[in-house]
Design a protein around this motif. Sequence first.
Motif: not given
Length: 302
Positions: A140-147, A158-160
């Motif tokens: 979820i908190f990854s670079t391409g995740g929902p967060w 939008s970063q990890n």
Amino acid sequence: MAAVAERPRPDRPLGGSLRRKEARIGLLFVLPCLLLFVVFRFGPGVAGLLLAFTDYTPGAVTHLTGLENFRRLWDDPLFWSSLRVTVVYTVLAVPAGVAASLGLALLTRRAFRGSKLFRSVFFLPVVTSLVLASTVFVWIFSTGGPWSAVMGFLGLPSQNWLSDSVLVLPALALVGVWSRCGYGMLILLARMQELPVELEEAALVDGAGPVKRFRYIVAPQLKPAFFFLAVIETTVSFQVFDAVYMMTGGGPANASYSLVFQLYDTGFKYFDFGYASAIGCALFLLTIVVALVQRAVLGKEK
């Protein structure tokens, strides 16, 4: 003149003897659980306290070192860094967790269609494995995740978060709030359901709005529940380990390296159990001091 029959007086010695006999029988039934509690709760605590005054390492000769481990602790910059991380995490997680618990309790306080279902759903994270949930939150908190997608939608970077030394603790605090707010909801909800409805109804008749009713009627009577919840949540936050171990490993650059993580590394990675026990004693002392401060602020009745 008819004689009035005298009531028989209870035999006090016999009654006291029966009560003592019942107490002994009751103690006999709870004795196995009591022994297990003492052995597996107080036993490790006493052993940890004793080990803090030694240089115990498995397979080596143990010597008494006095206060050497505590002097070493005082001069250890890694200890102070992990203490700062633990305190910052607690400051972020505990108020947010209590606020989230209060919000959920107020939301599900009144009985409505599906209220029990909502309570069950809100409580579900409490019984969910935090190890499994942490694996999901890494994505979820990854670079391409929902967060990151939500942050980008709001115009924020939008970063990890887990790889950023500033944002990693807020990310871990969010996971902690998610996993614990259902428990706090039940504690506050149980207290709210004991409050007399007449007080709120009278305030409603007098024209008091929901904010004033909560501030002057509900909140003062929730004070014992708030105190209990604050102490429990603070203790759990000081012992944060699972999410840190699974999501960050103490990184980046020790930005999430908590006290319990240092205790784990010292004891089970470097096998320096004497120093690890000193860290545990410091953590216990810190928990007691904070609990006393919380009692002075929240738990002391006028």
